[in-house]
Design an enzyme around this catalytic site. Sequence first.
Site, PDB file in Angstrom:
ATOM      1  N   ILE A   1       0.913  -1.185  -0.001  1.00  0.00           N
ATOM      2  CA  ILE A   1       0.079   0.074   0.083  1.00  0.00           C
ATOM      3  C   ILE A   1       0.591   1.457   0.013  1.00  0.00           C
ATOM      4  O   ILE A   1       0.650   2.282  -0.779  1.00  0.00           O
ATOM      5  CB  ILE A   1      -1.007   0.043   1.139  1.00  0.00           C
ATOM      6  CG1 ILE A   1      -1.944  -0.917   1.067  1.00  0.00           C
ATOM      7  CG2 ILE A   1      -1.595   1.383   1.465  1.00  0.00           C
ATOM      8  CD1 ILE A   1      -3.199  -0.829   0.268  1.00  0.00           C
TER       9      ILE A   1
ATOM     10  N   ARG B   1       2.497   1.689  -3.454  1.00  0.00           N
ATOM     11  CA  ARG B   1       1.740   2.230  -4.354  1.00  0.00           C
ATOM     12  C   ARG B   1       0.941   3.622  -4.077  1.00  0.00           C
ATOM     13  O   ARG B   1       1.062   4.450  -5.206  1.00  0.00           O
ATOM     14  CB  ARG B   1       0.537   1.387  -4.648  1.00  0.00           C
ATOM     15  CG  ARG B   1      -0.430   1.666  -5.294  1.00  0.00           C
ATOM     16  CD  ARG B   1      -0.073   1.757  -7.079  1.00  0.00           C
ATOM     17  NE  ARG B   1      -1.269   2.115  -7.785  1.00  0.00           N
ATOM     18  CZ  ARG B   1      -1.412   3.048  -8.329  1.00  0.00           C
ATOM     19  NH1 ARG B   1      -1.115   4.270  -7.678  1.00  0.00           N
ATOM     20  NH2 ARG B   1      -2.429   3.122  -9.460  1.00  0.00           N
ATOM     21  N   GLU B   2       0.995   3.945  -3.053  1.00  0.00           N
ATOM     22  CA  GLU B   2       0.428   5.246  -2.570  1.00  0.00           C
ATOM     23  C   GLU B   2       1.297   6.318  -2.705  1.00  0.00           C
ATOM     24  O   GLU B   2       1.068   7.565  -3.348  1.00  0.00           O
ATOM     25  CB  GLU B   2      -0.072   5.259  -1.100  1.00  0.00           C
ATOM     26  CG  GLU B   2      -1.269   4.546  -0.842  1.00  0.00           C
ATOM     27  CD  GLU B   2      -2.515   5.195  -1.463  1.00  0.00           C
ATOM     28  OE1 GLU B   2      -2.392   6.306  -1.928  1.00  0.00           O
ATOM     29  OE2 GLU B   2      -3.625   4.680  -1.410  1.00  0.00           O
ATOM     30  N   SER B   3       2.658   6.171  -2.254  1.00  0.00           N
ATOM     31  CA  SER B   3       3.747   7.361  -2.373  1.00  0.00           C
ATOM     32  C   SER B   3       5.158   6.979  -2.829  1.00  0.00           C
ATOM     33  O   SER B   3       5.893   8.059  -2.913  1.00  0.00           O
ATOM     34  CB  SER B   3       3.810   7.809  -0.841  1.00  0.00           C
ATOM     35  OG  SER B   3       4.404   6.845   0.047  1.00  0.00           O
TER      36      SER B   3
ATOM     37  N   TYR C   1      -5.470   0.363  -9.255  1.00  0.00           N
ATOM     38  CA  TYR C   1      -4.726   0.177  -7.977  1.00  0.00           C
ATOM     39  C   TYR C   1      -4.673  -1.180  -7.215  1.00  0.00           C
ATOM     40  O   TYR C   1      -3.707  -1.395  -6.822  1.00  0.00           O
ATOM     41  CB  TYR C   1      -5.493   1.194  -7.024  1.00  0.00           C
ATOM     42  CG  TYR C   1      -5.268   1.355  -5.786  1.00  0.00           C
ATOM     43  CD1 TYR C   1      -4.095   2.484  -5.302  1.00  0.00           C
ATOM     44  CD2 TYR C   1      -5.614   0.595  -4.377  1.00  0.00           C
ATOM     45  CE1 TYR C   1      -3.653   2.579  -4.058  1.00  0.00           C
ATOM     46  CE2 TYR C   1      -5.256   0.775  -3.221  1.00  0.00           C
ATOM     47  CZ  TYR C   1      -4.283   1.771  -2.955  1.00  0.00           C
ATOM     48  OH  TYR C   1      -3.831   1.973  -1.760  1.00  0.00           O
TER      49      TYR C   1
END
Length: 648
Positions: A509, A512-514, A616
């Site tokens: 997570i 993928r997010e940052s 995502y």
Amino acid sequence: MYGEVVKNSLKIMVFLFSLLIFSEGIQASENLQIITDIEQQKNFLKAEKLLAKPYTQQYKSLYNQLHYYPLQPYLDQRRLIETMQLSSAGEIAIFLEKYKNSPLDWPLRKAWLKFLAKKGQGKAFLAFYKPTNNEVLNCQNMKFSMASGLSENIILPQMTDLWVVGKSLDKACDPIIKKWQQAGYRTKDIVWQRIALAADGGKHTLIPYLTGLLPKDEQYLGKLWHQTRRDPATVTRLNKFKHKSEKEAQIYVYGIKRLIWRDPNSAIASYNKAKQHFKLTENQQQQVAEKFAIALASKNHIKAHDWLAELNPENINSNIMQWQLTEVLKQQNWQLILEELMSMPAVFKEKLQWKYWYARALIATNQLADGQDVMTELAGNRHYYGFLAASYLETPVSLQDSPLAISAKEKNTILLHPAAKRAFELYYLGRYVQARREWRYWLSQLNSREKLVAAKLANENGWFDRAIFTLSQVGYLDDVELRFPKAFDQKINQHAQSHKINPAWAFAIARRESSFMTDAHSSVGAKGLMQLMPKTAKQLKRGSVSRQYLYNAENNIKLGTKYLRKLLDKNKGNHVLATASYNAGPYRVKRWLKDAKTLPADIWIETIPYKETRNYVKSVLAYQEIYQHKPGQVSSIFEQVINMNIGG
């Protein structure tokens, strides 16, 4: 002058670095830790606070002790900005030439140009001017260029591109605009172009002003466009489009493409009548058909398939292909799926996505050998579809890992670049925005191999996001450890275990997010490593949260993992749904489940209405597999996916 060398200088940052201990015999696998001098940092920060009084003995003393410190030029830059005067021209010119195109250049150049313009120093302004997207400086450049004798025939046409935008221009441009208008460049077609930009994505409040610039007999068009911009349902009243002109058709097409998202049935009914009312071009009809097809498919509308069939095969893109695939997958008619896949353009058949569903369709229609052959080819890819294929075959996944072999000599060599030293030092000071600017400038000076060396250095020194982005920029995707580092390992493991979730999921997570950028922020307001919305963070913390609180890595990880646990519980332990909820929100996922019949998990993922969430979920599943990969073992994550049903 500033910069005299002091006899007893402090230690030079080990930024100049390990050159002092360098040996070509050092193994390539050894990390090169870039160490900074804490005392130098302290002196720099003290000097910054004294910049309002740069001529004091205390400031000069601190400045001279920073002679070898990479960030000393930032003190020069700030001093020149804050004490700007015409007599500084020579020193500013030398500074700008030395740091030309670097992040040290533009802030000073911009301030200097504004200062020169204010003082009416046209000749100096033109000497220092560089092309920019700053409209005020552009207008001042035109003004001074004409004053210097350059022909208006050369200058004024440049104003057209500056004027045709969907927003208001600064008042500083008014004198040039007036000359441009008087010279006849502001035609009704130019005004019309600007109205279209203001309506479609620009500032619609500008439209009434622009409408007044149209000939009187066309001003109704500006009013009609403004009304359509505020209320797309205006297009359902065709009596407002009484002249059936090309411009009325342009307004109608703009409006109907917006209405389809708000009121599909009304839009369809209106468009069926409009086709008889207007002479729409083939391009306009295809624009409408594509927008209708995508909007209706995303809403699971009964007419979606009909509109997808309306599209010209020559104009079909990957987005349309996705929706065509979505529509047939929902039916689970594998023979039809096979036929649809075979009818797609050859370029689409090269995609891993197409190959996976083609293999699935072959197997489902009892063409087992052919289907397994395609799956076998797919399973060799480090990719969502490759991992799915490996699980179908019950074989271990392939990471295609090929670590970079980089020598210590290469690392030390590229660290000689001043921008490299500035970038890492700014990073260590927590000035991440400035650090990234220096990083980008540094990379612009490097060749592809040197960029890979830089990526390796960034990873070894904890600057994980620069390593990830740089590898992607160069196109080297096979060093798995560099692309998927276990950043913030201790904290992620600690809080994942505390909330009883799989650490690999939390890593996936955050990746993928940052890409592990602690100060990441999105356009919608999500912040930090795991991109938490402030409202969500406040609920999780049960108290107020500041921006800085969310930019703290441990705080963000603590709340992010807590939220994952909460979403997992809401979705009865289904981490596919929990992952989708993390991106799209739990209520939206709940609605998708309510609207859909039960589907195999891979089909449900492929038919998620939101492209962002669809991609995502695929990425997070693949990343999670990479983070918990065990050589020689079949993926437990993707084994669950291929044996899972979702919906109903």
